[in-house]
Design a protein around this motif. Structure first.
Motif, PDB file in Angstrom:
ATOM      1  N   UNK B 209      46.541  14.689   8.238  1.00  0.00           N
ATOM      2  CA  UNK B 209      45.705  14.803   9.412  1.00  0.00           C
ATOM      3  C   UNK B 209      45.314  13.482   9.989  1.00  0.00           C
ATOM      4  N   UNK B 210      44.587  12.343   9.126  1.00  0.00           N
ATOM      5  CA  UNK B 210      44.184  11.301   9.730  1.00  0.00           C
ATOM      6  C   UNK B 210      45.469  10.582  10.564  1.00  0.00           C
ATOM      7  N   UNK B 211      46.743  10.489   9.867  1.00  0.00           N
ATOM      8  CA  UNK B 211      47.676   9.860  10.719  1.00  0.00           C
ATOM      9  C   UNK B 211      48.271  10.280  11.862  1.00  0.00           C
ATOM     10  N   UNK B 213      46.315  12.153  13.860  1.00  0.00           N
ATOM     11  CA  UNK B 213      45.349  11.778  14.725  1.00  0.00           C
ATOM     12  C   UNK B 213      45.452  10.299  15.404  1.00  0.00           C
ATOM     13  N   UNK B 214      45.815   9.333  14.459  1.00  0.00           N
ATOM     14  CA  UNK B 214      45.877   8.170  15.064  1.00  0.00           C
ATOM     15  C   UNK B 214      47.383   8.124  15.787  1.00  0.00           C
ATOM     16  N   UNK B 216      48.473  10.197  17.770  1.00  0.00           N
ATOM     17  CA  UNK B 216      48.310  10.880  18.983  1.00  0.00           C
ATOM     18  C   UNK B 216      47.691   9.742  19.698  1.00  0.00           C
TER      19      UNK B 216
END
Lengths: 303, 377
Positions: B209-211, B213-214, B216
């Motif tokens: 999920x962090x990547x 979000x990045x 996006x």
């Protein structure tokens, strides 16, 4: 800095952290009672995911609705892996209860390798698709302004409810009290009429159930599993347990969330390449200043 | 009694030891090295099947130079450290040539060993440019386009056809994946496209999920993915679930049916690059039918590359008239051979000339060839 982005990363880290916390609880409970690092715990998580996959496959074939499948598959995974946890303790750890500390540790590593290879041989060496069981609801995404996806939301809610229930259970039930007493002093607890063997079995069952729940949640979030998924998840959760103070239940939750947030912010603001590097630097730093973890109590070494 | 038994065993071992060299004189040994088990077995097993099929076919027709072909199989699980073990084993078994390795990592690690032993190796699938760059390894050949050839096509396709201006690169930090992203980045930046993100992900992480979000927030026109298919399908599923709909471009490692199966709907629309469809060639149909007859299934990834490599190696041994390495190398450079991938001959650096590459897109659960393609020389 962009506040929206910060919040997104924060919740991303919270989701990941809550999974780490669910698994870390298993490490910390077992360590609290018998002082053993159960390295096969990551494999219990993996077996939970596989059990859910098999049950979900069967139910899907019989035409169950997705929500029903999720609940039944999760329950089946919890029951089945609890049996695994119980049996594992009886086979690999109970005979070594009074052996030197290193023996059960080696036994745990052996158990971990055995379970991985067992699933590799009995199931498949390939990745297998896991059905999308978590509800995929668009309005949730829009409502939260893309901060929280439906599956993230679901994971957060389920794992927090589970963790709160666990804490209440440990705090207020007879069994929870017996567990705390055994953790404090097993011999004394036995003298006062607590069946320590029974408590230890219950601990393994509860720990395995939590890991299974984590396995089901992550498998349906990621969409695929293989026999090796337990290794890294187990390592991270173990780290989280140490970070929070191994043996402490709130510590495991705090450690899991801290690790998840650290990873998320590292990827978000530095680079994905450094995710693991910075997360483990944090671990070292915290342990330098608080050798027993964030919430760990200092214990006199019985050597 | 015990002593009698021991001496019987010793005698049996001795006679085996004597028999082996006699038998060896009658066969030409071909090493087959690659991932035959482990996570990436699906990349290596089809090549092993190809080797078995071609060897059986040639042997049925009387072998090559009047000798039967014997396969010596080594499993490297796509790991460099096992690759060198396999190479050592094949060399000590005195193979004439090696068909392998499958992954770039072990191919790179084992090359010094083959060079020292003066043995030819031909990979059906290792795409790292350095393996053949500038004729660095005169005894290494391959029947697949190298990453920078792929990148030439990918970057042209992205600039001209997709009109991409802002590019995000995500790779798995491996030789293969990062190489693909590096090459594309160089060509895309030269073509005027901006790099908005260039990052690695951990393939085994519990979630991405962090990547996601990045990605996006990077608001890229296109995502270039370098890595293996399990990672790609996981990342895509997470992206699409969070409604990050940026189109995705990957390399030949994604042109693989398991990717569609694992990725499901999320894999729809993904572009990838693969040798041009040569399914209409009779020799291609023959290779496919042979696999169906022998293994009762459709061939997997790199099967035709491996089939072509086996044909090229055997043809070169035949043309050279011996198993002398220098003569085989000479034959590989000069004599054309018909393969399921077209008429191939090897250029000075060891890459196959005559291969053609096309862009494919996943539509309705299938790979559909677009009209973008180039032929290599």
């Amino acid at each position: 800095m962009d506040f929206q982005y910060f919040i997104e990363l924060f919740f991303g880290g919270l989701t990941r952290g809550s999974i780490y916390a669910l698994i870390a609880l298993g490490y910390t409970l077992v360590y609290g009672i018998i002082g053993l690092i159960n390295f096969a715990h990551g494999e219990i998580y993996m077996i939970g995911a596989f059990t859910a996959l098999l049950v979900a496959g069967l139910l899907g074939y019989l035409g169950f609705p997705a929500g029903g499948i999720l609940i039944v598959a999760a329950l089946a995974a919890i029951v089945w892996t609890s049996a695994y946890g119980y049996t594992m303790e009886k086979i690999a750890y109970k005979p070594l209860r009074n052996a030197p500390r290193l023996s059960p540790l080696i036994s745990a590593i052996g158990m971990s390798t055995f379970l991985q290879n067992y699933v590799l041989l009995a199931q498949t060496p390939d990745f297998v698709p896991f059905p999308m069981l978590l509800p995929d609801i668009d309005w949730l995404l829009e409502k939260f302004n893309y901060v929280l996806g439906p599956s993230d939301f679901f994971i957060l809610v389920v794992s927090f409810i589970t963790m709160i229930c666990l804490m209440l259970w440990i705090r207020y039930t007879r069994m929870g009290k017996a567990m705390r007493a055994t953790a404090q002093n097993r011999t004394m607890a036995m003298l006062l009429g607590i069946d320590a063997n029974h408590i230890i079995s219950v601990t393994f069952i509860v720990g395995s159930a939590l890991a299974a729940l984590g396995g089901v949640l992550i498998a349906s979030h990621m969409g695929q599993i293989n026999f090796g998924i337990g290794f890294l998840a187990g390592m991270k959760a173990f780290t989280a347990a140490v970070l929070g103070g191994i043996g402490s239940v709130p510590g495991a939750v705090l450690g899991g969330l801290t690790l998840g947030l650290a990873e998320s912010f590292t990827t978000g603001y530095v680079a994905g390449n450094y995710e693991d590097v910075l997360a483990f630097c944090l671990l070292i730093l915290i342990l330098i200043f608080r050798p027993d973890g964030i919430l760990g109590k200092h214990q006199v070494q019985k050597v | 009694m015990k002593r009698v038994f021991l001496s019987a065993v010793a005698a049996a071992l001795l006679s085996m030891g004597l028999a082996a060299p006699l038998q060896a004189a009658d066969t030409i040994k071909i090493g087959v090295a690659g991932a035959h088990s482990g996570d990436l077995a699906s990349y290596g097993v089809p090549s092993l099947n190809a080797a078995k099929i071609v060897a059986a076919k040639v042997n049925a027709q009387g072998g090559v130079l009047g000798k039967q072909i014997e396969l010596v199989i080594g499993d490297d699980q796509c790991k460099p450290e096992l690759g060198t073990n396999v190479a050592t084993k094949l060399i000590s078994d005195k193979v004439a040539v090696v068909m392998g390795h499958i992954c770039s990592g072990p191919a790179k690690a084992s090359l010094p060993l083959y060079n020292d032993a003066h043995i030819i190796s031909m990979s059906p699938s290792a795409t790292t440019p350095g393996l053949t760059a500038g004729g660095a390894n005169p005894m290494f050949f391959r029947t697949i386009a190298k990453d920078d050839d792929q990148a030439k096509l990918t970057s042209r396709f992205m600039l001209e056809s997709l009109k991409a201006k802002k590019i995000a690169y995500v790779h798995d930090n491996g030789d293969y994946g990062k190489g693909f992203c590096d090459n594309n980045r160089a060509l895309m930046e030269a073509g005027g496209a901006k790099t908005v993100l260039f990052e690695a992900i951990t393939p085994d992480a519990v979630d991405f999920s962090p990547i996601v979000r990045k990605l996006r927030h990077a608001k890229a026109d296109i995502i270039v993915f370098g890595g293996y298919q399990p990672t790609a399908s996981k990342l895509l599923q997470q992206m699409r679930r969070s409604r990050v709909m940026t189109p995705d471009v990957g390399h030949d490692g994604l042109k693989y049916d398991a990717f569609i199966k694992m990725g499901g709907e999320a894999a729809g629309g993904v572009y990838c690059f693969y040798p041009k469809d040569t399914a209409s060639l009779p020799i291609y149909k023959e290779a496919r039918q042979a696999h169906i007859d022998m293994f009762k299934s459709e061939p997997g990834s790199f099967y035709y590359n491996a089939y072509s490599a086996m044909l090229a190696l055997i043809n070169a041994i035949k043309e050279a008239g011996s198993t002398d390495t220098d003569k085989i190398v000479e034959a590989l450079h000069t004599k054309k051979v018909s393969t399921p991938l077209g008429e191939l001959v090897f250029n000075k650096s060891g890459d196959a000339a005559g291969l053609a590459l096309s862009v494919y897109q996943i539509k309705g659960g299938k790979f559909v060839e677009t009209n973008y393609s180039v032929t290599l020389d």
